[in-house]
Design an enzyme around this catalytic site. Structure first.
Site, PDB file in Angstrom:
ATOM      1  N   ASP A  60      40.597 -39.781  -3.521  1.00  0.00           N
ATOM      2  CA  ASP A  60      41.223 -38.424  -3.527  1.00  0.00           C
ATOM      3  C   ASP A  60      41.124 -37.599  -4.891  1.00  0.00           C
ATOM      4  O   ASP A  60      40.788 -38.328  -6.036  1.00  0.00           O
ATOM      5  CB  ASP A  60      42.828 -38.756  -3.190  1.00  0.00           C
ATOM      6  CG  ASP A  60      43.455 -37.509  -2.470  1.00  0.00           C
ATOM      7  OD1 ASP A  60      43.065 -36.484  -2.250  1.00  0.00           O
ATOM      8  OD2 ASP A  60      44.623 -37.777  -2.073  1.00  0.00           O
ATOM      9  N   ASP A  77      44.828 -31.933   4.852  1.00  0.00           N
ATOM     10  CA  ASP A  77      46.167 -32.629   5.005  1.00  0.00           C
ATOM     11  C   ASP A  77      47.202 -32.271   6.120  1.00  0.00           C
ATOM     12  O   ASP A  77      48.232 -32.811   6.285  1.00  0.00           O
ATOM     13  CB  ASP A  77      46.972 -32.223   3.513  1.00  0.00           C
ATOM     14  CG  ASP A  77      46.588 -33.389   2.447  1.00  0.00           C
ATOM     15  OD1 ASP A  77      45.913 -34.299   2.867  1.00  0.00           O
ATOM     16  OD2 ASP A  77      46.719 -33.140   1.431  1.00  0.00           O
ATOM     17  N   ASP A  81       0.800  -1.025  -0.017  1.00  0.00           N
ATOM     18  CA  ASP A  81      -0.084  -0.091  -0.043  1.00  0.00           C
ATOM     19  C   ASP A  81       0.633   1.372   0.011  1.00  0.00           C
ATOM     20  O   ASP A  81       0.436   2.429   0.205  1.00  0.00           O
ATOM     21  CB  ASP A  81      -0.964   0.051   1.313  1.00  0.00           C
ATOM     22  CG  ASP A  81      -0.214  -0.224   2.599  1.00  0.00           C
ATOM     23  OD1 ASP A  81       0.947  -0.394   2.521  1.00  0.00           O
ATOM     24  OD2 ASP A  81      -0.820   0.148   3.453  1.00  0.00           O
TER      25      ASP A  81
END
Length: 736
Positions: free
Chosen positions: A478, A548, A52
């Site tokens: 991997d 790792d 509105d």
């Protein structure tokens, strides 16, 4: 059914436990986002859209349609019609035009959750029911249908999102942007939390205040990457582990991703997540469909910690599958840091003999057992036994290990090919490449074109021969390099930019075949460590090698960041030798065990050569792991310390779901002079209950006191009598 539709207002409400998500179909069929947050009893909050207020809806004031489009909080915003914020959907049609206009057509609601074709996704269970809403949107000018899929979980504050795009026209078109989720927040007062880093220092937590403009993390490497993880949290500026509102987003995908928060001209925030549109196109012919991967959205009204625990519960129960879903993983010893490429049958058996005496349950043979591989410059793709190393063959080795009462595991890198390999000599076109351009080497290897079924079939056939030849019970999968020169020898020119996504779909296809044909094998994913630690991989493997970097002190940060959205039960974590092979640091063997105990637990060392003192400590270390693993694997995880804010100490806690026990772990990272004991408050206990620490059964303390007053952790000294850098201790609290 936890989905409600208000016909009068054309408003939807999805309820996920204590969270509500609300949308409205506006005039002319535009689908607007209304509310996302704590549950509310109201059926209709559409007043929040301010319809509105100027700029009014086009039906009321069409002269300002573009302004309306640039302010409405769209559920799935399109490009080209006046919404100049980032879009979720964009095409290129046969005439070279890129505008699209999706409007509401219909919807359906049902119990349960659909599968996504060819893609990993969360799933429903009897214990955690869920309801799904599908909203069909349509562009009548381009004859394109988009089905928006929302699923709300009954007992978790989780809503998942996806989309399926279908070409209903006679002409083909290209999708150039197909994101999976968009949420427009009615504020710019938010912080953005991301997990960033590099090889060996993955998932570092970074928190920044949103500012005007666009802030994003992404990957264009062909995998989710070391550098950025497909996770973002948006939170209150003052939110911390225990308080404040947090919205977490995680992309169930293992390739290029895109996650962006945009603060707009009106100080609102639009968040988008999905496949990275960079260098992406997908050609849709008549009748074809494209499925967008899933985005998991988690809402928390009790801080970052609750968000994390919700992710953990969801992934443990509704994403991870298979035999090891709810099982303790075998305690393994991996020979990588023990031997690297310098091993043979006798060396591996020597390691296994010593390991079996100490209670270690599995030997994993890492890189170097195949082709003629003595270093990382050959043989990837030649998945047959290197007889020079494995005298007597693979079955002989596996049988000898089994005779010791140990299981056997093996390493593969199935997505890669070495220039120095029989496979490359026979099929050089199987490598991803652009004809006429030189191929870029990384770790002296190329990437196989997994968009091609014949490539996947050949690789899988070789793997199957190995797996059928011996009693192999674990695979380490991997991936040690990213994609470059992204082109396929078989895709036509108009489909070459599909290769990024087709590659990921090919990886999923092979993993699905592997886990279907060998359901009893434990699959651990790895990508140079943690470059593919994402929920897409967790769908196929219940654990992922976290990094790792096995140094216990570095792992404090890595595992802290990983736990932001991934359960500790999925973190591959090992005790390694010292000086550590990545950072050269010496840490007590006890501390290495306590840090690895947070994850799957195992050893990454030559057990025949480590100091006798360390070797003698292994049986007790294993006993301790076995004692607490169920609690770590299934309990609620609380982060107490934060090495990103204070690098002198770290602490965390696991609390049983029924609050009956808690495991507290503490690491004194750096000793400091002239300092008294450290006061630390526990979390997650039952306030009205009493607890005792296992070693002090006569000293009972209320949960309220443990959480509000805390405990004292005295300064620690290492075994040499020197001041205690890198020392650790654990405390086990049991409810009276």
């Amino acid at each position: 059914m936890n989905i409600f539709y208000n016909e009068k207002d054309k408003a939807f409400k999805l309820r996920a436990n204590n969270t509500d998500y609300m949308m409205k179909v506006c005039e002319e069929g535009y689908l607007a986002h209304v509310y996302y947050g704590n549950k509310v009893p109201d059926e209709d909050l559409t007043y929040l859209l301010r319809l509105d207020e100027s700029p009014f809806t086009p039906a009321t004031n069409d002269r300002d349609r573009a302004s309306f489009m640039d302010t409405l909080p769209f559920e799935y915003p399109c490009f080209g019609l006046g919404d100049y914020r980032e879009s979720a959907f964009k095409i290129m049609d046969a005439d070279g035009m890129s505008t699209s206009d999706l409007r509401y057509v219909s919807h359906k609601m049902y119990e349960g959750k659909p599968k996504l074709e060819g893609l990993p996704a969360t799933f429903a269970t009897e214990e955690s029911g869920c309801s799904t809403l599908e909203i069909t949107m349509y562009d009548k000018y381009a004859d394109i249908e988009v089905v928006l899929i929302y699923t709300a979980f009954d007992k978790l504050d989780v809503i998942t999102r996806s989309a399926v795009i279908t070409n209903k026209s006679e002409k083909p078109f290209k999708i150039t942007r197909a994101l999976s989720a968009c949420v427009d927040f009615d504020t710019d007062k938010m912080d953005m939390i991301t997990l960033n880093g590099s090889w060996a220092r993955e998932r570092a937590v970074e928190r920044c205040r949103l500012h005007h403009g666009k802030q994003l993390v992404d990957s264009c490497r062909g995998e989710s990457s070391h550098q950025n993880n497909p996770f973002v949290a948006l939170c209150d500026n003052n939110a911390d582990e225990d308080k404040g509102e947090v919205f977490g987003f995680n992309f169930v995908y293992s390739g290029n991703f895109y996650a962006q928060a945009e603060v707009t001209q009106h100080k609102k925030t639009r968040f988008l997540m999905g496949i990275n549109p960079l260098d992406f196109e997908w050609l849709l012919e008549k009748g074809e469909s494209f499925t967008c991967p899933e985005v998991v959205m988690v809402h928390s009204d009790e801080g970052i910690g609750k968000m994390s625990r919700t992710f953990h519960d969801l992934y443990r129960n509704n994403l991870i599958r298979g035999e090891y879903k709810d099982k303790r993983r075998p305690i393994l010893i991996n020979n990588w840091e023990a031997t690297y490429f310098n091993f043979d049958t006798d060396k591996l058996i020597d390691i296994a003999k010593e390991a079996s005496k100490l209670g270690i349950e599995m030997l994993v043979m890492d890189d170097g057992w195949f082709g003629h591989r003595d270093s990382d410059n050959s043989s990837l793709g030649d998945w047959f036994v290197y007889e020079k190393k494995l005298m007597g063959g693979l079955k002989y080795l596996v049988d000898e290990v089994n005779k010791l009462g140990m299981k056997f595991g093996i390493w593969f890198e199935p997505e890669m090919i070495s220039p120095d390999s029989e496979l490359y000599k026979a099929h050089p076109d199987w490598a991803i490449q652009i004809k006429g351009r030189p191929l870029t080497l990384c770790r002296e290897q190329y990437v196989l074109d997994y968009s091609r079924k014949e490539v996947r079939d050949y690789v899988y056939g070789m793997m199957k021969k190995i797996l059928d030849s011996a009693n192999i019970e674990y695979i380490k999968w991997d991936m040690n390099r990213q994609l470059t020169e992204v082109g396929s020898a078989t895709l036509p020119a108009e489909r070459q930019r599909e290769l990024w996504h087709r590659y990921v779909l090919g990886v999923y296809d092979l993993m699905d075949r592997l886990t279907t044909d060998y359901p009893h094998i434990l699959l651990e994913n790895c990508s140079g460590g943690g470059a593919r630690f994402d929920p897409g991989m967790l769908y196929y493997s219940p654990q992922i090698w976290c990094s790792d970097d096995t140094d216990a002190i570095e792992r404090l940060k890595i595992q802290h960041g990983t736990s932001m959205c991934y359960p500790c039960s999925a973190m591959g974590a090992h005790v390694s030798d010292c000086p550590n092979h990545t950072v050269g640091r010496n840490t007590p063997f006890k501390t290495r065990g306590h840090v690895a105990m947070v994850g799957t637990f195992g050893y990454e060392l030559d057990v025949t050569r480590i100091p006798q003192e360390d070797r003698d400590a292994i049986p007790a270390q294993i006993e301790e792991f076995n004692k607490f693993n169920k609690l770590v694997r299934t309990g609620d995880h609380y982060r107490i310390g934060n090495m990103f804010e204070d690098n002198t100490w770290d602490a965390w806690e696991f609390v049983a779901k029924d609050k009956s026990e808690a495991l507290f772990e503490f690491v004194q990272v750096l000793g400091r002079p002239n300092e008294r004991s450290r006061r630390i408050k526990l979390k997650g206990l039952e306030a009205d209950a009493y607890y005792y620490e296992e070693n002090e059964p006569d000293k009972k303390i209320s949960g309220a006191a443990l959480m509000n007053a805390g405990i004292n952790i005295a300064k620690m000294w290492n075994g040499d009598g020197l001041y205690g850098d890198f020392c650790s201790k654990i405390l086990h609290f049991i409810k009276v």
